[in-house]
Structure formats: C-alpha cells, structure tokens
Design a protein around this motif. Structure first.
Motif, PDB file in Angstrom:
ATOM      1  N   ARG A   7       4.111  -1.541 -13.398  1.00  0.00           N
ATOM      2  CA  ARG A   7       5.279  -0.800 -12.783  1.00  0.00           C
ATOM      3  C   ARG A   7       5.180   0.684 -12.387  1.00  0.00           C
ATOM      4  N   LEU A   8       4.081   0.590 -11.512  1.00  0.00           N
ATOM      5  CA  LEU A   8       3.873   1.840 -10.571  1.00  0.00           C
ATOM      6  C   LEU A   8       4.990   2.406  -9.879  1.00  0.00           C
ATOM      7  N   THR A   9       5.907   1.573  -9.352  1.00  0.00           N
ATOM      8  CA  THR A   9       7.184   2.112  -8.589  1.00  0.00           C
ATOM      9  C   THR A   9       7.816   0.738  -8.640  1.00  0.00           C
ATOM     10  N   HIS A  10       9.166   0.809  -7.982  1.00  0.00           N
ATOM     11  CA  HIS A  10       9.903  -0.432  -7.526  1.00  0.00           C
ATOM     12  C   HIS A  10      10.368  -0.353  -6.116  1.00  0.00           C
ATOM     13  N   LEU A  11      10.485  -1.457  -5.558  1.00  0.00           N
ATOM     14  CA  LEU A  11      11.032  -1.678  -4.261  1.00  0.00           C
ATOM     15  C   LEU A  11      12.221  -2.100  -4.406  1.00  0.00           C
ATOM     16  N   TRP A  27      12.080  -5.421  -7.059  1.00  0.00           N
ATOM     17  CA  TRP A  27      11.060  -5.510  -7.540  1.00  0.00           C
ATOM     18  C   TRP A  27      10.060  -4.577  -8.349  1.00  0.00           C
ATOM     19  N   GLN A  28       9.712  -4.990  -9.429  1.00  0.00           N
ATOM     20  CA  GLN A  28       8.694  -3.931 -10.030  1.00  0.00           C
ATOM     21  C   GLN A  28       7.528  -4.068  -9.322  1.00  0.00           C
ATOM     22  N   VAL A  29       6.676  -3.280  -9.032  1.00  0.00           N
ATOM     23  CA  VAL A  29       5.195  -2.991  -8.228  1.00  0.00           C
ATOM     24  C   VAL A  29       4.108  -2.991  -9.311  1.00  0.00           C
ATOM     25  N   ASP A  30       3.284  -3.917  -9.369  1.00  0.00           N
ATOM     26  CA  ASP A  30       2.135  -3.701 -10.297  1.00  0.00           C
ATOM     27  C   ASP A  30       0.997  -3.813  -9.259  1.00  0.00           C
ATOM     28  N   VAL A  31       0.014  -2.978  -9.688  1.00  0.00           N
ATOM     29  CA  VAL A  31      -1.203  -2.699  -8.894  1.00  0.00           C
ATOM     30  C   VAL A  31      -2.493  -2.887  -9.531  1.00  0.00           C
ATOM     31  N   VAL A  32      -3.404  -3.694  -8.930  1.00  0.00           N
ATOM     32  CA  VAL A  32      -4.840  -3.695  -9.202  1.00  0.00           C
ATOM     33  C   VAL A  32      -5.467  -3.142  -8.162  1.00  0.00           C
ATOM     34  N   LEU A  33      -6.573  -1.995  -8.622  1.00  0.00           N
ATOM     35  CA  LEU A  33      -7.503  -1.441  -7.711  1.00  0.00           C
ATOM     36  C   LEU A  33      -8.918  -1.575  -7.963  1.00  0.00           C
ATOM     37  N   ASP A  34      -9.640  -2.110  -7.044  1.00  0.00           N
ATOM     38  CA  ASP A  34     -10.994  -2.255  -7.058  1.00  0.00           C
ATOM     39  C   ASP A  34     -11.761  -1.431  -6.708  1.00  0.00           C
ATOM     40  N   GLY A  35     -12.894  -0.964  -7.499  1.00  0.00           N
ATOM     41  CA  GLY A  35     -13.820  -0.171  -7.258  1.00  0.00           C
ATOM     42  C   GLY A  35     -15.386  -0.257  -7.956  1.00  0.00           C
ATOM     43  N   GLN A  56       3.186   5.393   0.510  1.00  0.00           N
ATOM     44  CA  GLN A  56       2.965   4.490   1.569  1.00  0.00           C
ATOM     45  C   GLN A  56       4.259   3.466   1.473  1.00  0.00           C
ATOM     46  N   LEU A  57       4.362   2.955   0.323  1.00  0.00           N
ATOM     47  CA  LEU A  57       5.629   2.052  -0.081  1.00  0.00           C
ATOM     48  C   LEU A  57       7.101   2.789   0.404  1.00  0.00           C
ATOM     49  N   ASP A  58       7.099   3.827  -0.271  1.00  0.00           N
ATOM     50  CA  ASP A  58       8.481   4.751   0.158  1.00  0.00           C
ATOM     51  C   ASP A  58       8.819   4.704   1.714  1.00  0.00           C
ATOM     52  N   GLY A  59       7.589   5.014   2.505  1.00  0.00           N
ATOM     53  CA  GLY A  59       7.621   5.276   3.655  1.00  0.00           C
ATOM     54  C   GLY A  59       7.568   4.086   4.622  1.00  0.00           C
ATOM     55  N   GLY A  60       7.638   2.727   3.836  1.00  0.00           N
ATOM     56  CA  GLY A  60       7.437   1.687   4.509  1.00  0.00           C
ATOM     57  C   GLY A  60       8.694   0.718   4.364  1.00  0.00           C
ATOM     58  N   VAL A  61       8.518  -0.358   3.724  1.00  0.00           N
ATOM     59  CA  VAL A  61       9.415  -1.547   3.465  1.00  0.00           C
ATOM     60  C   VAL A  61      10.390  -1.125   2.475  1.00  0.00           C
ATOM     61  N   ASP A  62      10.473  -0.050   1.636  1.00  0.00           N
ATOM     62  CA  ASP A  62      11.381   0.246   0.636  1.00  0.00           C
ATOM     63  C   ASP A  62      12.599   0.857   1.350  1.00  0.00           C
TER      64      ASP A  62
END
Length: 281
Positions: A7-11, A27-35, A56-62
């Motif tokens: 639930r990092l953000t919504h689109l 859509w609820q946005v879930d994120v997995v970050l590898d490092g 990045q999402l707010d300035g893109g498809v949202d």
C-alpha cells in the motif's frame, strides 16, 4: 535480500477496454525492492526510496487515460502538444487534451499484470544506485460493492482536471440505520463505467431521445484545453462539478426520491477516501 512496502500508494486511472469501453480503475500499489545488505544492517533508507517511487508514479500514469494503441478501432493523432484519440469498439468515443493526460501503451488490451511489469521496468531503469531491482504489483480493492467511473474536474489545480481519468469506488447506501445491499447492487450495476459530467461543460447534444445520441463536453483548465464526445447513454449528468462530495450528494438525492425513504450515501473516490451525504425524499 529484499524489502517490501505494501500500500505504498494508489493509482487512479481510466483505461479503454475493447469490450467495456471507458473503465475507471483504482489499484493499490505494492512494491518489492531488491538490494545488498550494508554494514549498517539495512538495504537502503525507505525514507528516500518511497517518495521517489510515488513521485515517479504520480508524474507518470496516475490520473491519465491508458490507451491500448494496438486495440481494434483505436486512432491517435498529434497536433503540437495536443493529443486526440478516437475509439470505435464497443462504442464511439473521441477525446483530446494535453499529451500528459494520456498514457499510450503498445498493447491490444490493458490489465493490471501487464501494467505492473511495465511500471517495474520503467522504475528499474531510473532506480537509485543503492537499489538493484524493483517489482511492483497492482491490486484492486477486494469488494463487490464497487463501480468504475470516469470524470474530469476543470477547477482542480492538479491532475484531476484531466478530462478522462477514473476510479473504482465503493458505494454504501444506508436507510433506517441499515445497509441496503439490494439497493447498492442495483445502483452499482447502473453506474458501472459511466462518465460523470458537469452539465455546464456540455457544448453539444445531438439528440435528446435516441440511444445512439452523442454529447460533447469541453473545458479549459490550467493544463490546457480538453474535449470529450461519447454516447449520451454512457453519461451521468450532474448539475455541479463531479467532485466526490457532489457525487455523494447527487446519488443520495436520487436514491431518496426513487425509494421514498431518507437516505445516507457513503461514496468513495478510489480507495480509502470519499464523502458522505444525506437526503430526504
């Protein structure tokens, strides 16, 4: 290793579907970050990575219209900074506006899984140096009591002014201190994937009786000029701007009149936010 943020953000977007036409989605946005684990015992600072992804999402498809340019009957034309898109199937629709109000995708149809992969790839190419990989997953809210709708808010200072963005939203109807699931089902079925329009934005109404009649809405906002033409039967015409506050007010009034009962409506705008309104018959 990987860290996750649910639930990092919504689109909130509209998509064009070859079977259903203009569809509002949230859509609820879930994120997995590898490092790689650092000497401090951490992969990276969430406080820096989370706002970067959201930005990045707010300035893109949202809050854009997602257009599958390989779908049948889709035509895209560009004139300077203005994009015009027309659709034929399952009904005719024409929309124009500034380029940033659209997301053109090289697919025959749009779904959450394909969009998740696309956004993951985009973010991966722009990732901070301490992030090795990014995987996004998009999830619709788990509820049957929801409908999709599209609209545009000409007075909004942000991206809600775009004429064809949308939401998938829950709807609760209360009468006599009880939820009314039967009424909710009826209204959700009728409202699903309609376009909410402010009557003051209508500039053409080619026929007032036939189901095939079209209407055009047009306005100028801070981002530019917008126009949309679609069948009148696909619209919910309101006497006010189509904010969630006014949608709740409009629905409460109509439901109270039709049912002859005092009505309390809880109308959501996408996920986890909305407005309430009460009306007497």
């Amino acid at each position: 290793m990987a860290l996750f943020v649910n639930r990092l953000t919504h689109l909130d977007v509209s998509i064009w579907c070859p079977e259903r036409g203009l569809v509002g989605c949230s859509w609820q946005v879930d994120v997995v970050l590898d490092g790689t684990l650092g000497s401090d015992g951490m992969l990276f600072d969430f406080g820096e990575v989370k706002p970067w992804i959201k930005r990045q999402l707010d300035g893109g498809v949202d809050h854009t219209l997602l257009v599958p340019i390989d779908a049948p009957g889709v035509r895209v034309e560009t004139q300077g900074d203005t994009l015009s898109v027309s659709f034929e199937t399952p009904y005719p629709l024409r929309v124009s506006g500034p380029r940033q109000a659209f997301s053109l995708l090289p697919w025959a149809r749009i779904d959450a899984e394909a969009l998740s992969r696309h956004l993951s790839d985009e973010l991966h190419t722009q990732r901070p140096v301490n992030v090795e990989g990014i995987r996004l997953a998009l999830h619709a809210e788990r509820t049957d009591a929801a409908y999709g709708y599209s609209h545009g808010l000409k007075f909004h200072a942000g991206n809600c002014q775009r004429i064809a963005h949308g939401h998938r939203s829950r709807l609760e109807i209360w009468q006599e201190n009880r939820r009314q699931p039967g009424l909710e089902s009826e209204w959700i079925s009728w409202l699903d994937n309609r376009y909410f329009i402010d009557a003051s934005d209508i500039v053409a109404d080619e026929s007032d009786t036939t189901p095939s009649s079209e209407l055009t809405c047009r306005y100028t906002s801070s981002q530019g000029e917008f126009s949309l033409t679609l069948p009148k039967e696909r619209c919910v015409i309101m006497p006010w701007p189509t904010t969630v506050e006014n949608i709740a007010r409009h629905l409460a009034k109509r439901i109270a009149e039709k049912s002859a009962k005092p009505t309390h409506v809880v109308a959501f705008e996408g996920i986890d936010k909305g407005a309430t309104a009460r009306a007497l018959p």
